[in-house]
Design an enzyme around this catalytic site. Structure first.
Site, PDB file in Angstrom:
ATOM      1  N   ASN A   1      -9.340   1.256   8.347  1.00 33.78           N
ATOM      2  CA  ASN A   1     -10.675   1.178   8.938  1.00 33.78           C
ATOM      3  C   ASN A   1     -10.679   1.027  10.450  1.00 33.78           C
ATOM      4  OD1 ASN A   1     -11.466   1.308   6.296  1.00 33.78           O
ATOM      5  ND2 ASN A   1     -12.220  -0.793   6.185  1.00 33.78           N
TER       6      ASN A   1
ATOM      7  N   TYR B   1       0.798  -1.225   0.000  1.00 35.25           N
ATOM      8  CA  TYR B   1       0.000   0.000   0.000  1.00 35.25           C
ATOM      9  C   TYR B   1       0.832   1.277   0.000  1.00 35.25           C
ATOM     10  CZ  TYR B   1      -3.583  -3.313   1.457  1.00 35.25           C
ATOM     11  OH  TYR B   1      -4.443  -4.388   1.514  1.00 35.25           O
TER      12      TYR B   1
ATOM     13  N   HIS C   1      -4.673   6.011  -0.907  1.00 36.13           N
ATOM     14  CA  HIS C   1      -5.176   5.912   0.465  1.00 36.13           C
ATOM     15  C   HIS C   1      -4.077   6.208   1.486  1.00 36.13           C
ATOM     16  CE1 HIS C   1      -8.993   5.184   2.221  1.00 36.13           C
ATOM     17  NE2 HIS C   1      -8.881   3.914   2.531  1.00 36.13           N
TER      18      HIS C   1
ATOM     19  N   TYR D   1      -4.422  -0.664  10.090  1.00 34.70           N
ATOM     20  CA  TYR D   1      -5.133  -0.526   8.822  1.00 34.70           C
ATOM     21  C   TYR D   1      -6.168   0.592   8.954  1.00 34.70           C
ATOM     22  CZ  TYR D   1      -2.688  -4.520   6.967  1.00 34.70           C
ATOM     23  OH  TYR D   1      -1.694  -5.360   6.553  1.00 34.70           O
TER      24      TYR D   1
ATOM     25  N   ASN E   1     -13.764   5.865   6.081  1.00 30.01           N
ATOM     26  CA  ASN E   1     -13.805   4.875   7.159  1.00 30.01           C
ATOM     27  C   ASN E   1     -12.731   5.076   8.224  1.00 30.01           C
ATOM     28  OD1 ASN E   1     -16.097   3.537   6.239  1.00 30.01           O
ATOM     29  ND2 ASN E   1     -14.899   2.264   4.854  1.00 30.01           N
TER      30      ASN E   1
ATOM     31  N   ASP F   1      -6.558  11.158   2.985  1.00 32.41           N
ATOM     32  CA  ASP F   1      -7.030  11.296   1.605  1.00 32.41           C
ATOM     33  C   ASP F   1      -8.505  11.656   1.583  1.00 32.41           C
ATOM     34  OD1 ASP F   1      -7.233   8.437   2.598  1.00 32.41           O
ATOM     35  OD2 ASP F   1      -8.480   8.298   0.805  1.00 32.41           O
TER      36      ASP F   1
END
Length: 191
Positions: A66, A14, A19, A64, A112, A91
């Site tokens: 969320n 990632y 994100h 992470y 989220n 973001d």
């Protein structure tokens, strides 16, 4: 003290995705401050410094996106830091790429990671730097945010991230976030 949180997802998969612009911006801020974000505490990567005699933590949650609030609440509770002294960089699909919006507080806007922060902190009164990434043309948001920037965006990405880091640095130099908002709520100029 002040806590600056960059939102993103851990791991090389990632690292350069849309994100993770919060992580990228906090990394750039760490460079500007001459520190490393390499301590693993509170389910986060942490960098620590002092600006004008005030303790500053730079935080990249490892939970992470969320579940970002799970890590941030641990730090806030540990230091008994007021939520108003937390700045979150993340973001934002609703802003065109290169547009940055600073806010004193607000809702989650469908993000989220921000929803998790609001749920765990029990407040919407943390400061924000919303980094515009634009919306996908085909509507596939998950694919869009978890993929790298387009080549045209990458040409402006370093300047955009630098502006975000500069806004966060300006926050560290003043108690007047409204002044920082007035200075930095502008669109990135096209080359």
């Amino acid at each position: 003290m002040k806590i600056i949180v960059g939102l993103g997802n851990p791991g090389p998969k990632y690292a350069q995705t849309r994100h993770n612009i919060g992580f990228l911006t906090v990394d750039r801020l760490a460079e500007k401050l001459g520190i490393s974000i390499n301590q693993e505490k509170w389910r986060s990567l942490v960098g620590e410094t002092s600006v004008s005699g005030e303790k500053v933590l730079l935080l990249k949650p490892l939970t992470y996106m969320n579940r970002s609030g799970e890590a941030v609440i641990e730090v806030v509770r540990f230091f008994q830091c007021p939520v108003e002294d937390v700045l979150v960089i993340y973001d934002d699909l609703d802003l065109p790429f290169g547009t940055m919006r600073l806010r004193l507080k607000g809702g989650h806007g469908g993000h989220n990671g921000v929803r998790s922060l609001i749920d765990h902190l029990g407040s919407q009164t943390f400061k924000r730097i919303r980094m515009g990434i634009g919306r996908p043309e085909n509507g596939d948001v998950v694919h869009y945010v978890l993929n790298p920037f387009h080549p045209q965006e990458r040409q402006q990405l370093a300047e955009f991230i630098d502006r975000g880091a500069s806004a966060a640095e300006a926050y560290l130099d003043t108690d007047d976030f409204t002044q920082v908002m007035n200075r930095y709520n502008q669109k990135l100029r096209s080359s």
